[in-house]
Design a protein around this motif. Structure first.
Motif, PDB file in Angstrom:
ATOM      1  N   VAL A 218      23.235   6.778 -24.736  1.00  0.00           N
ATOM      2  CA  VAL A 218      24.572   7.139 -25.196  1.00  0.00           C
ATOM      3  C   VAL A 218      25.496   6.944 -24.000  1.00  0.00           C
ATOM      4  N   GLY A 219      26.601   6.256 -24.217  1.00  0.00           N
ATOM      5  CA  GLY A 219      27.455   5.912 -23.085  1.00  0.00           C
ATOM      6  C   GLY A 219      28.898   6.329 -23.242  1.00  0.00           C
ATOM      7  N   ILE A 220      29.547   6.552 -22.096  1.00  0.00           N
ATOM      8  CA  ILE A 220      30.980   6.848 -22.024  1.00  0.00           C
ATOM      9  C   ILE A 220      31.575   5.957 -20.941  1.00  0.00           C
ATOM     10  N   ILE A 221      32.604   5.204 -21.299  1.00  0.00           N
ATOM     11  CA  ILE A 221      33.198   4.302 -20.317  1.00  0.00           C
ATOM     12  C   ILE A 221      33.841   5.096 -19.179  1.00  0.00           C
ATOM     13  N   LYS A 222      33.669   4.587 -17.962  1.00  0.00           N
ATOM     14  CA  LYS A 222      34.179   5.230 -16.763  1.00  0.00           C
ATOM     15  C   LYS A 222      35.377   4.437 -16.231  1.00  0.00           C
ATOM     16  N   ARG A 223      36.401   5.147 -15.775  1.00  0.00           N
ATOM     17  CA  ARG A 223      37.592   4.500 -15.246  1.00  0.00           C
ATOM     18  C   ARG A 223      37.442   4.236 -13.747  1.00  0.00           C
ATOM     19  N   PRO A 224      38.165   3.245 -13.213  1.00  0.00           N
ATOM     20  CA  PRO A 224      38.094   2.964 -11.770  1.00  0.00           C
ATOM     21  C   PRO A 224      38.609   4.123 -10.920  1.00  0.00           C
ATOM     22  N   GLU A 225      39.621   4.844 -11.428  1.00  0.00           N
ATOM     23  CA  GLU A 225      40.170   5.964 -10.680  1.00  0.00           C
ATOM     24  C   GLU A 225      39.249   7.181 -10.803  1.00  0.00           C
ATOM     25  N   ALA A 226      39.456   8.149  -9.934  1.00  0.00           N
ATOM     26  CA  ALA A 226      38.605   9.338  -9.911  1.00  0.00           C
ATOM     27  C   ALA A 226      38.846  10.213 -11.134  1.00  0.00           C
ATOM     28  N   GLY A 227      37.745  10.691 -11.707  1.00  0.00           N
ATOM     29  CA  GLY A 227      37.795  11.660 -12.795  1.00  0.00           C
ATOM     30  C   GLY A 227      36.750  12.730 -12.529  1.00  0.00           C
ATOM     31  N   ASN A 228      36.628  13.706 -13.404  1.00  0.00           N
ATOM     32  CA  ASN A 228      35.635  14.768 -13.260  1.00  0.00           C
ATOM     33  C   ASN A 228      34.464  14.513 -14.206  1.00  0.00           C
ATOM     34  N   ILE A 229      33.242  14.639 -13.674  1.00  0.00           N
ATOM     35  CA  ILE A 229      32.038  14.268 -14.416  1.00  0.00           C
ATOM     36  C   ILE A 229      31.104  15.470 -14.529  1.00  0.00           C
ATOM     37  N   LEU A 230      30.533  15.660 -15.705  1.00  0.00           N
ATOM     38  CA  LEU A 230      29.489  16.652 -15.945  1.00  0.00           C
ATOM     39  C   LEU A 230      28.250  15.929 -16.449  1.00  0.00           C
ATOM     40  N   LEU A 231      27.133  16.084 -15.733  1.00  0.00           N
ATOM     41  CA  LEU A 231      25.852  15.523 -16.160  1.00  0.00           C
ATOM     42  C   LEU A 231      24.823  16.647 -16.135  1.00  0.00           C
ATOM     43  N   ASN A 232      24.363  17.071 -17.303  1.00  0.00           N
ATOM     44  CA  ASN A 232      23.363  18.134 -17.388  1.00  0.00           C
ATOM     45  C   ASN A 232      22.175  17.602 -18.183  1.00  0.00           C
ATOM     46  N   GLU A 233      21.200  17.071 -17.458  1.00  0.00           N
ATOM     47  CA  GLU A 233      20.034  16.472 -18.116  1.00  0.00           C
ATOM     48  C   GLU A 233      19.248  17.501 -18.919  1.00  0.00           C
ATOM     49  N   GLN A 234      19.126  18.701 -18.387  1.00  0.00           N
ATOM     50  CA  GLN A 234      18.331  19.729 -19.055  1.00  0.00           C
ATOM     51  C   GLN A 234      18.908  20.089 -20.412  1.00  0.00           C
ATOM     52  N   LEU A 235      20.232  20.236 -20.471  1.00  0.00           N
ATOM     53  CA  LEU A 235      20.878  20.595 -21.732  1.00  0.00           C
ATOM     54  C   LEU A 235      21.282  19.384 -22.559  1.00  0.00           C
ATOM     55  N   GLY A 236      21.241  18.199 -21.961  1.00  0.00           N
ATOM     56  CA  GLY A 236      21.603  16.993 -22.688  1.00  0.00           C
ATOM     57  C   GLY A 236      23.094  16.800 -22.861  1.00  0.00           C
ATOM     58  N   ILE A 237      23.892  17.301 -21.903  1.00  0.00           N
ATOM     59  CA  ILE A 237      25.351  17.229 -22.023  1.00  0.00           C
ATOM     60  C   ILE A 237      25.924  16.241 -21.015  1.00  0.00           C
ATOM     61  N   VAL A 238      26.742  15.316 -21.509  1.00  0.00           N
ATOM     62  CA  VAL A 238      27.505  14.402 -20.661  1.00  0.00           C
ATOM     63  C   VAL A 238      28.985  14.678 -20.916  1.00  0.00           C
ATOM     64  N   GLY A 239      29.713  14.971 -19.848  1.00  0.00           N
ATOM     65  CA  GLY A 239      31.136  15.229 -19.996  1.00  0.00           C
ATOM     66  C   GLY A 239      31.939  14.419 -18.999  1.00  0.00           C
TER      67      GLY A 239
END
Length: 376
Positions: free
Chosen positions: A271-292
């Motif tokens: 499952v993918g979310i496009i990333k911008r060249p500029e800085a943004g805030n990222i959440l990656l929680n493998e245990q809970l399966g959440i991508v933000g």
């Protein structure tokens, strides 16, 4: 005399089922520590019929027994001619139980809060929305043409009205005319939470969807299917059907994918979310399966939050130059369910990364602690 008493006794006994047929009571129990607001709750129609067999589907109301007010509802068919579920939209406080009465009466007008349609006038788009956010994806007419994109597109909005038809008619949806706009860039990525095979560490994109079918269309839930032609996914022949539901009040779609492919081994997917060249805030929680992802602010158009929640074990998550990816596996011809969607800061509710990541965490908790529904 005894014979007459017996007849009266039998009539008295059999009068109770007749009384029982005039209503049904629905109990919605929230055992979690999380308030459930604007939740669309599914009640099995067979359960309703078992307690209220004489219900007239054109003349009944759902009453909140605490407030005595009517509750909005929808009869869900899931593509069938017969009713499958009764959907109600309610608030249920943490550690509490809500009681509803289904009874005869004239229902008040129910506001449409979800909508989906095929858009042939715009090169086979398929678009859908609720009272919070809107999305679209692309059909065969746009495939390999200028403007084509593989993933899900987001149309941000700051109104609870249905706006898809207005925006397509205006044909100027890249400009905010007061209710939102389309400024989300998808390109050759999975966009806002699409899923694709991931063979030999490479995303194997399908072509655009070819066929579609609307199963239900509001007012509280819209569900549709998108069918994709067979494609070569790194040497594996794959075919896919994606069933997408959007509920009133939710920022996220429920997405149920079924991949058909050769072989008996599970197939890696991302499952993918496009990333911008500029800085943004990222959440990656493998245990809970959440991508933000809370995107960088895009000039005057504001900031979009995008996220996905997987319900199957995550193998790993990674961020490359183009996308945030969450990897899992699917089995041949078996459904896999996940959730994906977006929010816009200018809608005024989710205005920063903390609020967006909190929303995703709370949504995940609601998936893991579903409301308990009983009918009596």
């Amino acid at each position: 005399m005894k014979f007459i008493q017996l007849i009266w006794g039998i009539a008295f006994i059999f009068s109770f089922p007749t009384l029982a047929q005039t209503k049904a009571t629905v109990s919605i129990q929230n055992n979690s520590d999380l308030d459930r607001k604007e939740a669309v709750v599914s009640v099995k129609w067979d359960a309703v019929l078992s307690h209220f067999p004489q219900i007239d589907t054109t003349n009944f109301v759902v009453i909140n027994l605490a407030t005595k007010k009517q509750v909005s509802y929808q009869l869900e068919h899931l593509g069938n001619t017969s009713i499958q579920n009764l959907l109600v939209q309610v608030d249920v406080k943490a550690k509490s139980t809500l009681l509803l009465s289904i009874q005869k009466g004239k229902a008040a007008a129910i506001i449409t809060k979800t909508y989906a349609r095929y858009v042939p006038e715009r090169k086979d788009d398929f678009a859908w929305e609720n009272d919070k956010i809107a999305f679209r994806t692309y059909g065969k007419a746009l495939e390999k043409q200028v403007g084509d994109a593989y993933g899900f597109d987001v149309w941000v909005k700051r109104t609870d009205r249905m706006i898809l038809n207005e925006r397509y008619k205006l044909a100027d949806y890249h400009v905010d005319h007061g209710d939102g706009l389309d400024y989300y860039h998808v390109g050759f990525s999975l966009g806002a939470g699409n899923m694709a095979p991931y063979i030999n560490d490479t995303i194997r994109y399908s072509g655009n969807y070819h066929h579609w079918k609307v199963l239900d269309n509001g007012p509280l839930r819209s569900t549709f299917q998108l069918m994709y032609d067979t494609w070569n996914a790194g040497g594996i022949q794959v075919k896919a059907t994606k069933t997408i539901s959007i509920d009133a009040g939710s920022q996220l779609n429920r997405i149920e994918n079924q991949f058909t492919f050769d072989g008996n081994k599970p197939m890696p997917v991302v499952v993918g979310i496009i990333k911008r060249p500029e800085a943004g805030n990222i959440l990656l929680n493998e245990q809970l399966g959440i991508v933000g992802y809370w995107e960088p602010t895009f000039e005057k158009d504001g900031t979009t939050g995008v996220g996905a929640i997987l319900t199957t074990p995550v193998i790993n998550m990674l961020v490359n130059k183009q996308q945030l990816l969450a990897k899992t596996t699917v089995k041949n011809n078996e459904s896999i369910v996940y959730y994906a969607g977006a929010a816009w800061n200018k809608a005024g509710k989710i205005t920063n990364s903390k609020k967006w990541f909190d929303y995703l965490n709370d949504f995940n908790q609601s998936i893991k602690n579903p409301l308990i529904v009983t009918v009596k």
